[in-house]
Scaffold this active site. Structure first.
Site, mmCIF file in Angstrom:
data_model
loop_
_atom_site.group_PDB
_atom_site.id
_atom_site.type_symbol
_atom_site.label_atom_id
_atom_site.label_comp_id
_atom_site.label_asym_id
_atom_site.label_seq_id
_atom_site.Cartn_x
_atom_site.Cartn_y
_atom_site.Cartn_z
ATOM 1 N N ASN A 11 0.911 -1.292 -0.108
ATOM 2 C CA ASN A 11 0.030 -0.083 0.057
ATOM 3 C C ASN A 11 0.990 1.068 0.067
ATOM 4 O O ASN A 11 1.833 1.238 0.449
ATOM 5 C CB ASN A 11 -0.649 0.151 1.439
ATOM 6 C CG ASN A 11 -1.888 -0.994 1.550
ATOM 7 O OD1 ASN A 11 -2.582 -1.600 0.278
ATOM 8 N ND2 ASN A 11 -2.223 -1.462 2.503
ATOM 9 N N GLY A 41 2.271 -6.980 3.744
ATOM 10 C CA GLY A 41 3.285 -7.863 2.936
ATOM 11 C C GLY A 41 4.567 -7.160 2.808
ATOM 12 O O GLY A 41 5.241 -7.853 3.287
ATOM 13 N N GLU A 136 -4.418 -9.078 4.100
ATOM 14 C CA GLU A 136 -4.814 -8.101 3.012
ATOM 15 C C GLU A 136 -4.962 -8.417 1.757
ATOM 16 O O GLU A 136 -5.261 -7.640 0.693
ATOM 17 C CB GLU A 136 -3.662 -6.805 3.365
ATOM 18 C CG GLU A 136 -4.040 -6.153 4.619
ATOM 19 C CD GLU A 136 -3.176 -5.021 4.731
ATOM 20 O OE1 GLU A 136 -3.317 -4.040 5.487
ATOM 21 O OE2 GLU A 136 -2.163 -4.732 4.105
ATOM 22 N N GLY A 212 2.233 -5.398 22.547
ATOM 23 C CA GLY A 212 2.805 -3.934 22.728
ATOM 24 C C GLY A 212 3.989 -3.814 23.576
ATOM 25 O O GLY A 212 4.686 -4.841 23.831
ATOM 26 N N ASP A 237 5.407 6.261 16.644
ATOM 27 C CA ASP A 237 4.381 5.779 15.965
ATOM 28 C C ASP A 237 4.611 4.426 15.818
ATOM 29 O O ASP A 237 5.353 3.666 15.531
ATOM 30 C CB ASP A 237 4.836 6.358 14.527
ATOM 31 C CG ASP A 237 3.940 6.078 13.400
ATOM 32 O OD1 ASP A 237 3.019 5.075 13.785
ATOM 33 O OD2 ASP A 237 4.053 6.324 12.342
ATOM 34 N N ASP A 243 4.626 -5.535 11.893
ATOM 35 C CA ASP A 243 5.250 -5.928 10.762
ATOM 36 C C ASP A 243 6.627 -6.195 11.141
ATOM 37 O O ASP A 243 7.154 -7.197 10.579
ATOM 38 C CB ASP A 243 5.053 -5.125 9.555
ATOM 39 C CG ASP A 243 3.514 -4.817 9.197
ATOM 40 O OD1 ASP A 243 2.683 -5.659 9.395
ATOM 41 O OD2 ASP A 243 3.296 -3.750 8.568
ATOM 42 N N ARG A 276 10.300 5.568 15.354
ATOM 43 C CA ARG A 276 10.089 6.382 14.343
ATOM 44 C C ARG A 276 8.995 6.651 13.567
ATOM 45 O O ARG A 276 8.265 5.555 13.643
ATOM 46 C CB ARG A 276 11.364 6.030 13.420
ATOM 47 C CG ARG A 276 12.702 5.963 13.869
ATOM 48 C CD ARG A 276 13.797 5.666 12.849
ATOM 49 N NE ARG A 276 13.907 6.742 11.832
ATOM 50 C CZ ARG A 276 14.748 6.645 10.514
ATOM 51 N NH1 ARG A 276 15.467 5.387 10.587
ATOM 52 N NH2 ARG A 276 14.637 7.544 9.836
ATOM 53 N N GLY A 278 6.279 6.557 10.318
ATOM 54 C CA GLY A 278 6.131 5.737 8.909
ATOM 55 C C GLY A 278 6.348 4.406 9.293
ATOM 56 O O GLY A 278 7.230 3.997 10.102
#
Ligand code: RIB
Length: 295
Positions: A11, A41, A136, A212, A237, A243, A276, A278
């Site tokens: 994505n 992925g 997904e 977490g 973030d 992932d 970080r 993103g």
């Protein structure tokens, strides 16, 4: 060392940075906007490659600028993308709301991801130690690919949470999901270790529930649980933390690490990814994962 085959989405992520999430019907002004490579992925493939796994990717993209950018990313990260297919649909996209605490809300627009199929002429590689997929992309294609890889450890990241097709579960060795996804799948709230045990008993598969800052819990159907706690980090973030965990877990599983150490390294990778902004920029490299605190 065996290779890693990732089956999954790409994505283009558009991230809106907010002080807080909007209430229903409310309009807010964003603090900023940024675009990043994303998709569970592709993120997991990049995470595994940065942990120094040998990674191949099966994904589907559109014939557009986002698809070209994806290919450039995979080439830069040393990922074998020869089996990536291009379709008429646009490349997948995601809109991510990120609040001041680093928590997110994600809406995906599947686009080409919804068309992922077994690549024409696909021959199952014989040296794949780990096959890794998420939800997904279509479950039927993942099931067909997992079925062709009986010698690999086939890991399904149940994200986004959804019922698993019986034919996919039948060819899956391990489920990995976060505590929210685990509660949805188990249809009840409970501690993460209890959710892992319940899902392992129900599915007769190994199950890892990530939680977490509380770490991760790896349950076997026979009732044995191992856990690992992450190093403390300052959260910027959380996007891509899961992932990072999955990619590192796949990479270290493909090596001769014990389950305990593999889990410890994977939770360290997940924690580092929270420091970080993103998804892809935050995915840690092997040296950082193995550094004291990581190892
Ligand atoms: O896991 C994070 C990812 O979920 C984002 O990159 C977004 O694209 C969605 O797939």
């Amino acid at each position: 060392m065996g290779g890693i085959l990732v089956i999954g989405s790409y994505n283009l992520d558009t991230v809106l940075r907010l002080e807080r999430f909007p209430a229903p019907g409310e309009t807010l002004t964003a603090l900023g906007i940024a675009a990043f490579h994303g998709g569970k992925g592709s993120n997991q493939a990049v995470a595994a490659a940065r942990a120094r796994g040998r990674v191949a990717l099966i994904a589907t993209i559109g014939d557009d600028a986002s698809g070209q950018a994806a290919h450039a990313l995979w080439a830069a990260e040393g990922i074998d993308a020869q089996a990536v297919q291009t379709t008429q649909a646009p490349t997948g996209a995601a809109t991510i709301l990120l609040d001041a605490a680093g928590e997110n809300q994600i809406i995906i627009i599947p686009g080409a991801n919804a068309e992922l199929a077994v690549p024409p002429g696909f021959t199952p590689p014989t040296d794949i130690a780990v096959a890794l997929a998420q939800l997904e992309t279509p479950q039927a294609a993942t099931a067909a690919l997992f079925r062709a890889l009986p010698q690999s450890r086939r890991i399904l990241n149940v994200a986004p949470a959804a019922p698993i097709m019986p034919e996919l579960l039948a060819v899956t060795d391990m489920l990995v999901l976060n505590e929210t996804e685990a509660a949805i799948l188990a249809q009840r709230e409970a501690e993460p270790a209890a959710l892992a045990l319940a899902l392992a008993a129900e599915t007769m598969r190994e199950v890892i529930v990530t939680a977490g800052a509380a770490g991760a819990f790896w349950a076997r159907p026979d009732g044995v649980v191992i856990d690992a706690t992450p190093p403390r980090v300052v959260v910027a973030d959380t996007t891509g933390a899961g992932d990072a965990f999955l990619g590192a877990f796949a990479a270290f599983s493909a090596e001769a690490y014990t389950p305990e150490k593999t889990l410890r390294l994977a939770v360290a990778a997940g924690a580092l990814a929270c420091t970080r902004h993103g998804a892809v920029p935050s995915l840690p490299y092997r040296a950082a994962i193995l550094a004291p605190g990581g190892e």
